[in-house]
Design an enzyme around this catalytic site. Sequence first.
Site, PDB file in Angstrom:
ATOM      1  N   GLU A  52     -24.311 -22.324 -38.651  1.00 48.18           N
ATOM      2  CA  GLU A  52     -24.726 -21.068 -38.437  1.00 48.18           C
ATOM      3  C   GLU A  52     -23.827 -20.020 -38.224  1.00 48.18           C
ATOM      4  O   GLU A  52     -22.777 -20.167 -37.389  1.00 48.18           O
ATOM      5  CB  GLU A  52     -25.852 -21.117 -37.468  1.00 48.18           C
ATOM      6  CG  GLU A  52     -26.935 -22.137 -37.729  1.00 48.18           C
ATOM      7  CD  GLU A  52     -28.255 -21.698 -36.496  1.00 48.18           C
ATOM      8  OE1 GLU A  52     -28.918 -22.580 -36.412  1.00 48.18           O
ATOM      9  OE2 GLU A  52     -28.129 -20.704 -35.868  1.00 48.18           O
ATOM     10  N   CYS A  84     -20.889 -13.605 -35.295  1.00 50.08           N
ATOM     11  CA  CYS A  84     -20.930 -14.538 -34.242  1.00 50.08           C
ATOM     12  C   CYS A  84     -20.469 -15.785 -35.298  1.00 50.08           C
ATOM     13  O   CYS A  84     -21.555 -16.224 -35.906  1.00 50.08           O
ATOM     14  CB  CYS A  84     -22.039 -14.773 -33.347  1.00 50.08           C
ATOM     15  SG  CYS A  84     -22.501 -16.197 -32.706  1.00 50.08           S
ATOM     16  N   CYS A 139     -22.676 -29.973 -31.267  1.00 48.05           N
ATOM     17  CA  CYS A 139     -21.778 -29.825 -30.044  1.00 48.05           C
ATOM     18  C   CYS A 139     -22.111 -31.142 -29.051  1.00 48.05           C
ATOM     19  O   CYS A 139     -22.962 -31.652 -28.995  1.00 48.05           O
ATOM     20  CB  CYS A 139     -22.147 -28.655 -29.317  1.00 48.05           C
ATOM     21  SG  CYS A 139     -21.342 -28.316 -27.865  1.00 48.05           S
ATOM     22  N   CYS A 196     -25.696 -28.947 -22.985  1.00 44.87           N
ATOM     23  CA  CYS A 196     -26.108 -28.069 -21.920  1.00 44.87           C
ATOM     24  C   CYS A 196     -27.666 -28.128 -22.447  1.00 44.87           C
ATOM     25  O   CYS A 196     -28.232 -28.155 -23.375  1.00 44.87           O
ATOM     26  CB  CYS A 196     -25.763 -26.732 -22.564  1.00 44.87           C
ATOM     27  SG  CYS A 196     -23.956 -26.472 -21.894  1.00 44.87           S
ATOM     28  N   CYS A 244     -29.879 -25.453 -24.585  1.00 49.44           N
ATOM     29  CA  CYS A 244     -28.925 -25.076 -25.689  1.00 49.44           C
ATOM     30  C   CYS A 244     -29.616 -25.918 -26.867  1.00 49.44           C
ATOM     31  O   CYS A 244     -29.467 -27.401 -26.933  1.00 49.44           O
ATOM     32  CB  CYS A 244     -27.567 -25.185 -25.682  1.00 49.44           C
ATOM     33  SG  CYS A 244     -26.694 -24.637 -27.173  1.00 49.44           S
ATOM     34  N   CYS A 279     -28.991 -20.129 -30.551  1.00 48.22           N
ATOM     35  CA  CYS A 279     -27.893 -21.009 -31.246  1.00 48.22           C
ATOM     36  C   CYS A 279     -28.503 -22.217 -31.783  1.00 48.22           C
ATOM     37  O   CYS A 279     -29.293 -23.008 -30.902  1.00 48.22           O
ATOM     38  CB  CYS A 279     -26.872 -21.315 -30.239  1.00 48.22           C
ATOM     39  SG  CYS A 279     -26.742 -20.082 -28.990  1.00 48.22           S
TER      40      CYS A 279
HETATM   41  N1  SAH Z   1     -19.858 -23.447 -26.057  1.00 41.48           N
HETATM   42  C1  SAH Z   1     -19.424 -22.444 -25.823  1.00 41.48           C
HETATM   43  C2  SAH Z   1     -19.959 -21.268 -26.801  1.00 41.48           C
HETATM   44  C3  SAH Z   1     -21.616 -21.344 -27.703  1.00 41.48           C
HETATM   45  S1  SAH Z   1     -22.896 -21.204 -26.688  1.00 41.48           S
HETATM   46  C4  SAH Z   1     -20.019 -21.770 -24.618  1.00 41.48           C
HETATM   47  O1  SAH Z   1     -20.566 -22.617 -24.084  1.00 41.48           O
HETATM   48  O2  SAH Z   1     -19.776 -20.632 -24.167  1.00 41.48           O
HETATM   49  C5  SAH Z   1     -22.772 -19.378 -26.755  1.00 41.48           C
HETATM   50  C6  SAH Z   1     -23.670 -18.821 -25.647  1.00 41.48           C
HETATM   51  O3  SAH Z   1     -25.127 -19.079 -25.801  1.00 41.48           O
HETATM   52  C7  SAH Z   1     -23.403 -19.578 -24.308  1.00 41.48           C
HETATM   53  O4  SAH Z   1     -23.237 -18.599 -23.147  1.00 41.48           O
HETATM   54  C8  SAH Z   1     -24.594 -20.432 -24.212  1.00 41.48           C
HETATM   55  O5  SAH Z   1     -24.539 -20.832 -22.729  1.00 41.48           O
HETATM   56  C9  SAH Z   1     -25.676 -19.508 -24.744  1.00 41.48           C
HETATM   57  N2  SAH Z   1     -27.007 -20.224 -25.089  1.00 41.48           N
HETATM   58  C10 SAH Z   1     -27.125 -21.378 -25.384  1.00 41.48           C
HETATM   59  N3  SAH Z   1     -28.429 -21.663 -25.566  1.00 41.48           N
HETATM   60  C11 SAH Z   1     -29.082 -20.573 -25.413  1.00 41.48           C
HETATM   61  C12 SAH Z   1     -30.411 -20.126 -25.014  1.00 41.48           C
HETATM   62  N4  SAH Z   1     -31.401 -20.926 -25.269  1.00 41.48           N
HETATM   63  N5  SAH Z   1     -30.572 -18.864 -24.389  1.00 41.48           N
HETATM   64  C13 SAH Z   1     -29.602 -17.889 -24.109  1.00 41.48           C
HETATM   65  N6  SAH Z   1     -28.451 -18.272 -24.165  1.00 41.48           N
HETATM   66  C14 SAH Z   1     -28.145 -19.691 -24.706  1.00 41.48           C
END
Ligand code: SAH
Length: 347
Positions: free
Chosen positions: A96, A109, A116, A120, A123, A337
């Site tokens: 994406e 972006c 991944c 987390c 995510c 994301c």
């Molecule tokens: N792996 C990297 C980059 C990808 S995630 C990282 O962790 O920074 C990009 C951003 O979106 C990160 O800050 C991540 O924590 C955030 N993110 C992921 N899922 C999310 C969600 N459901 N709501 C808000 N932010 C989210």
Amino acid sequence: MPSTYDKDIQSYNFEELTSLIESLGEKKFRAKQIYEWIHVKLVSSFDEMTNLSASFREKLKEDYILSLPEIVRFQESKEDGTRKYLFKLRDGNMVETVFMRYHHGNSVCISSQVGCAMGCKFCASTLDGLERSLTPSEMLGQIYQVIKHTGERVSNVVVMGMGEPLTNYDNLVRFIELFTDEHGQNISQRNLTVSTCGIVPNIIKLADLKLQITLAISLHATTNDKRKEIMPVANTYSLDKLMDACKYYFDTTGRRITFEYALIGGVNDTAEDAAALARLAGPLSAHINLIPVNPVVERGFTAPDISATMAFKNKLEKKRINVTIRREMGRDIDGACGQLRRRHIGG
Ligand code: SAH
């Protein structure tokens, strides 16, 4: 010097391309032409390189690959013009990419991996694990295809899509080199942001390159225990170690770090959290980007309401912390994301 990128000519840097072209018995200036076709004119085939002889084009076609990711789906927000793309890569994998319009210019972006491995809890990109890392050309290709499709300039790029860029370190660094190269898009490093969940050794490695990019750290919690609950990476790299790495990055590059903090109702949004966050950010002069968490149904997380979000922000401001609330873009088109891809592949 042969390139480690083998047949993937879009991932060659200018120097590697030049030695390749010379090794093929062609004049050096051809390298400049080819680099320009790939990185300025953004072609997706050798056939479009009309100032090269047909026989030379054939020779390149036999030994090298050149393509841009294919647009499988694209959605445009009626609210703010944000566009979300689903791209198919050469091997059929999907990633994406998001195009956003801001007053100061357009921003893209991009994803750095298919899926991944970081796990987390909030995510969607990580729900099916990691498929593979993207090559430099696949990271560039997302931007190039968006530029071609929109017909607009792109002034900022954030590596904040799917994937953890610092576990794809070499390809990421090559991507930065190519995207900022004066022979190509010639974008300033300052217009590039890389976001990481906190891969400490590679934050240090990156610091030593002394680039002028912005490093964003996905912090999301202010104690190691709480961070471990929502971000498994904290089991490997503790919050203390992460803060040491941030200080090293700031001291070495002179660039202020951004902390991303997804506000999750009942999880990390208390007054103590705000105070602790201020204590972490203050000494580093870090910028804090508050993100009302994008709800992901699989996990059951929701954002605090707007007044609680504003109250959290005010507490940070009282401590003289530089803080913004991230504007939600493209809310009507699968904002968070990894959501578009999941919907498409039926995850
Ligand atoms: N792996 C990297 C980059 C990808 S995630 C990282 O962790 O920074 C990009 C951003 O979106 C990160 O800050 C991540 O924590 C955030 N993110 C992921 N899922 C999310 C969600 N459901 N709501 C808000 N932010 C989210």
